[in-house]
Enzyme design. Structure first.
Site, mmCIF file in Angstrom:
data_model
loop_
_atom_site.group_PDB
_atom_site.id
_atom_site.type_symbol
_atom_site.label_atom_id
_atom_site.label_comp_id
_atom_site.label_asym_id
_atom_site.label_seq_id
_atom_site.Cartn_x
_atom_site.Cartn_y
_atom_site.Cartn_z
ATOM 1 C CE LYS A 19 -1.471 2.935 2.445
ATOM 2 N NZ LYS A 19 -1.308 4.126 1.612
ATOM 3 C CD GLU A 25 -2.474 8.539 1.463
ATOM 4 O OE1 GLU A 25 -1.519 7.743 1.507
ATOM 5 O OE2 GLU A 25 -3.060 8.968 2.470
ATOM 6 C CB SER A 72 4.700 10.238 10.759
ATOM 7 O OG SER A 72 3.388 9.761 10.644
ATOM 8 C CB CYS A 102 13.495 9.098 7.518
ATOM 9 S SG CYS A 102 14.370 7.800 6.688
ATOM 10 C CD GLU A 141 10.195 13.414 10.844
ATOM 11 O OE1 GLU A 141 9.015 13.048 11.009
ATOM 12 O OE2 GLU A 141 11.037 12.726 10.257
HETATM 13 P P1 NAD Z 1 2.618 9.084 7.153
HETATM 14 O O1 NAD Z 1 2.825 8.464 8.486
HETATM 15 O O2 NAD Z 1 1.669 10.216 7.030
HETATM 16 O O3 NAD Z 1 2.127 7.975 6.095
HETATM 17 C C1 NAD Z 1 2.780 6.738 5.959
HETATM 18 C C2 NAD Z 1 1.781 5.705 5.481
HETATM 19 O O4 NAD Z 1 0.754 5.560 6.456
HETATM 20 C C3 NAD Z 1 1.097 6.082 4.173
HETATM 21 O O5 NAD Z 1 1.016 4.941 3.358
HETATM 22 C C4 NAD Z 1 -0.276 6.547 4.610
HETATM 23 O O6 NAD Z 1 -1.291 6.280 3.667
HETATM 24 C C5 NAD Z 1 -0.527 5.742 5.865
HETATM 25 N N1 NAD Z 1 -1.377 6.466 6.831
HETATM 26 C C6 NAD Z 1 -1.543 7.808 6.923
HETATM 27 N N2 NAD Z 1 -2.366 8.094 7.947
HETATM 28 C C7 NAD Z 1 -2.707 6.928 8.521
HETATM 29 C C8 NAD Z 1 -3.525 6.564 9.640
HETATM 30 N N3 NAD Z 1 -4.132 7.486 10.387
HETATM 31 N N4 NAD Z 1 -3.636 5.265 9.950
HETATM 32 C C9 NAD Z 1 -2.998 4.317 9.232
HETATM 33 N N5 NAD Z 1 -2.221 4.607 8.160
HETATM 34 C C10 NAD Z 1 -2.076 5.889 7.805
HETATM 35 O O7 NAD Z 1 4.079 9.496 6.625
HETATM 36 P P2 NAD Z 1 4.456 10.338 5.351
HETATM 37 O O8 NAD Z 1 4.072 11.763 5.581
HETATM 38 O O9 NAD Z 1 3.976 9.660 4.117
HETATM 39 O O10 NAD Z 1 6.049 10.199 5.367
HETATM 40 C C11 NAD Z 1 6.892 11.025 6.122
HETATM 41 C C12 NAD Z 1 7.259 10.373 7.426
HETATM 42 O O11 NAD Z 1 7.860 9.103 7.208
HETATM 43 C C13 NAD Z 1 8.292 11.181 8.198
HETATM 44 O O12 NAD Z 1 7.950 11.159 9.561
HETATM 45 C C14 NAD Z 1 9.588 10.424 7.958
HETATM 46 O O13 NAD Z 1 10.570 10.586 8.951
HETATM 47 C C15 NAD Z 1 9.085 9.021 7.931
HETATM 48 N N6 NAD Z 1 10.019 8.138 7.252
HETATM 49 C C16 NAD Z 1 10.698 7.244 8.027
HETATM 50 C C17 NAD Z 1 11.620 6.407 7.432
HETATM 51 C C18 NAD Z 1 12.370 5.415 8.259
HETATM 52 O O14 NAD Z 1 12.884 4.459 7.712
HETATM 53 N N7 NAD Z 1 12.460 5.590 9.556
HETATM 54 C C19 NAD Z 1 11.851 6.465 6.056
HETATM 55 C C20 NAD Z 1 11.128 7.403 5.304
HETATM 56 C C21 NAD Z 1 10.215 8.230 5.912
#
Ligand code: NAD
Length: 497
Positions: free
Chosen positions: A173, A176, A226, A281, A383
């Protein structure tokens, strides 16, 4: 308006939920396409298709699986530029940066080609008289990968390559906001000879994620995003009996020691803080300068560089930074800059008013530099995930190390120094999962593994490398005897005889 499809069971599937998400072109600020957001019926359908594909794929010989991975890797290389364009167009990172990120993803598929060697078990003969013992690494079944917006090729490949090479079937998944790359890669997997139903793409948001991670037929969940969502996905998945690895957010510090070459430091910080508009990240978002002299000289060097960042539309070449991913994310970063000012940090360079001529609707921000940031500021503790670098002044190395270790996050960190003993002490004692010594972004190669500590990761195993192999397999151990004489009843626990 183009509407995307899911890719389930080897076929394009039209979204049936009636809900769609907008995909933007961040350089122009317009909606470029729409992505369907799956409901629980569509999740059930995807899980069933994957489950149906599992018996045949998991019993396909490991050599054949390796050949599919080899062909898949070859096709990914062949389509490298096309995939990078999809990344750059939807995410907004520069095309050069996008190419690098695709390359780092392909390297995981390349590593997974070695699955005949990697997935070997262990064997010991004659552990007791006439008894041999061996172990196997078996795939889990239907696994789920949920990915963030910022690495639309690399992170899906961390998961998909390791999952399918080990004999699992996966429902990916993707974010989006940046779903195109995953769709294209799933098509390439079929072209590589991967069977239908082994690598499936299901788009969605919270509704799809919640259905996937509580579905009784899903065995494991790999999540990157996140921290708040990572933690909640980890809790729900494990409460539902699933194996889960959930990587979260980060606040990565670079220590700058008085003996470091400050020209190298400034160059390293520019790339690590502002590359990909800070939406990594592993971005360095905090520089901890040891001593006021180091801090003053560093600020003098960085100020003109930050003001002079080459910013433009993402597909242009020769740039240093493109736009941010969405207008909401841009506003979130601006809010943090406002907060930093309110909290009393010294705003050295302010990127809030940056506009790109001819692209005024694009989601652009200039680079921002803060000095004299304090550890009790919320703008430091959180962050930001944007092109904002914060400088903290520490009096000595011990104080600097404590600052890093006291932070909630522990993804990556880095130290710039010429003193090997200090660097070694830092690597040994810092509370973070990935450490760079005179290397600003220490993302491990595919044959090591990626993962943070503290609030940057929940669960036991890292992504890819041997850690990935362990995550996607379970061990079965077989003890064998071929008796040549009669066996006596033995009522005590077996011991060596
Ligand atoms: P996000 O947490 O908003 O989304 C990540 C995924 O979760 C997406 O597929 C999204 O559709 C899904 N999602 C969103 N809201 C949700 C909910 N309420 N319940 C369940 N699923 C949900 O993250 P983002 O904005 O797409 O990415 C940025 C974040 O990812 C930053 O915090 C960054 O540090 C982190 N990140 C971490 C790593 C790592 O390896 N530690 C790598 C890349 C990015």
């Amino acid at each position: 308006m183009e509407k995307y499809f899911h890719f389930i069971g080897g076929e394009k599937q039209v979204g049936k939920s009636g809900r769609f998400g907008d995909i933007f072109n961040p350089s122009q600020g317009n909606v470029s396409a729409q992505v369907p957001l799956a409901n629980s019926d569509e999740v059930n359908f995807a899980v069933q298709c994957a489950k149906d594909a599992f018996p045949a794929w998991s019993s396909t010989s490991v050599v054949k699986r390796s050949r599919v991975m080899a062909k898949f890797t070859q096709l990914l290389y062949q389509h490298h530029d096309e995939l990078a364009q999809l990344v750059s167009q939807e995410h907004g990172k520069t095309i050069e940066d996008a190419k690098g990120s695709v390359q780092r993803g392909i390297e995981v598929a390349e590593f997974a080609m070695g699955i005949p060697h990697l997935q070997k078990g262990e064997f010991s003969d004659n552990v007791a008289s006439g008894i041999d013992i061996y172990s196997m690494r078996k795939p889990l079944g239907v696994v789920v990968g949920i990915t963030p917006f910022n690495f639309p090729a690399m992170i899906p490949l961390w998961m998909a390559a390791m999952a399918v090479a080990t004999g699992n079937v996966i429902i990916l998944k993707p974010s989006e906001k940046t779903p195109s790359c995953s769709l294209r890669m799933a098509e390439l997997f079929i072209e590589a000879g991967g069977p239908s139903g082994v690598l499936n793409i299901l788009h969605g948001d919270r509704e799809a994620v919640e259905s996937l991670i509580s579905h009784p037929d899903v065995k494991a969940v790999s999540f990157v995003g996140s921290t708040a969502i990572a933690k909640s996905v980890y809790q729900t998945s494990t409460a539902n009996g699933k194996r889960c690895q959930a990587m979260g957010g980060a606040k990565n510090h670079m220590l700058v020691l008085p003996d470091a070459d400050l020209d190298n430091v400034a160059n390293a910080l520019m790339g690590a803080a502002y590359g990909s508009a800070g939406e990594r990240c592993m971005a360095i978002s905090v520089a901890v300068a040891i001593g006021d002299d180091v801090a003053d000289r560093l600020v003098d060097k960085l100020t003109p560089m930050v003001k002079g960042l080459k910013i433009g539309t993402s597909l242009q070449t020769g740039l240093e930074m493109g736009p941010l991913v969405t207008v909401e994310h841009r506003q979130k970063v601006i809010n943090y800059i406002d907060l930093g000012v309110k909290e009393g940090a010294e705003l050295v360079v302010d990127g809030r008013d940056f506009k790109l001529k001819g692209h005024e609707d694009g989601f652009f921000l200039g680079g921002t530099l803060f000095d004299r940031v304090k550890v009790d500021m919320k703008s430091y503790q959180d962050e930001i995930f944007g092109p904002v670098l914060q400088i903290i002044r520490a009096k000595d190395f011990e104080e600097a190390l404590k600052i890093v270790n006291d932070h909630e996050y522990g993804n990556g960190t880095s130290i710039f120094t010429q003193n090997g003993a200090t660097a070694r002490y830092f690597a040994d004692n810092v509370e973070a999962g990935m450490v760079g010594i005179n290397v600003p972004i220490p993302v491990p190669m595919a044959f090591y593994s990626f993962g943070g500590w503290k609030a940057s990761a929940f669960g036991d195993h890292n992504q890819y490398g041997l850690e990935g192999l362990r995550f996607y397999t379970k061990v079965k151990t077989v003890t064998t005897r071929w008796p040549t004489e009669n066996l006596d009843a033995d009522f005590s626990i077996p011991t060596l005889k």
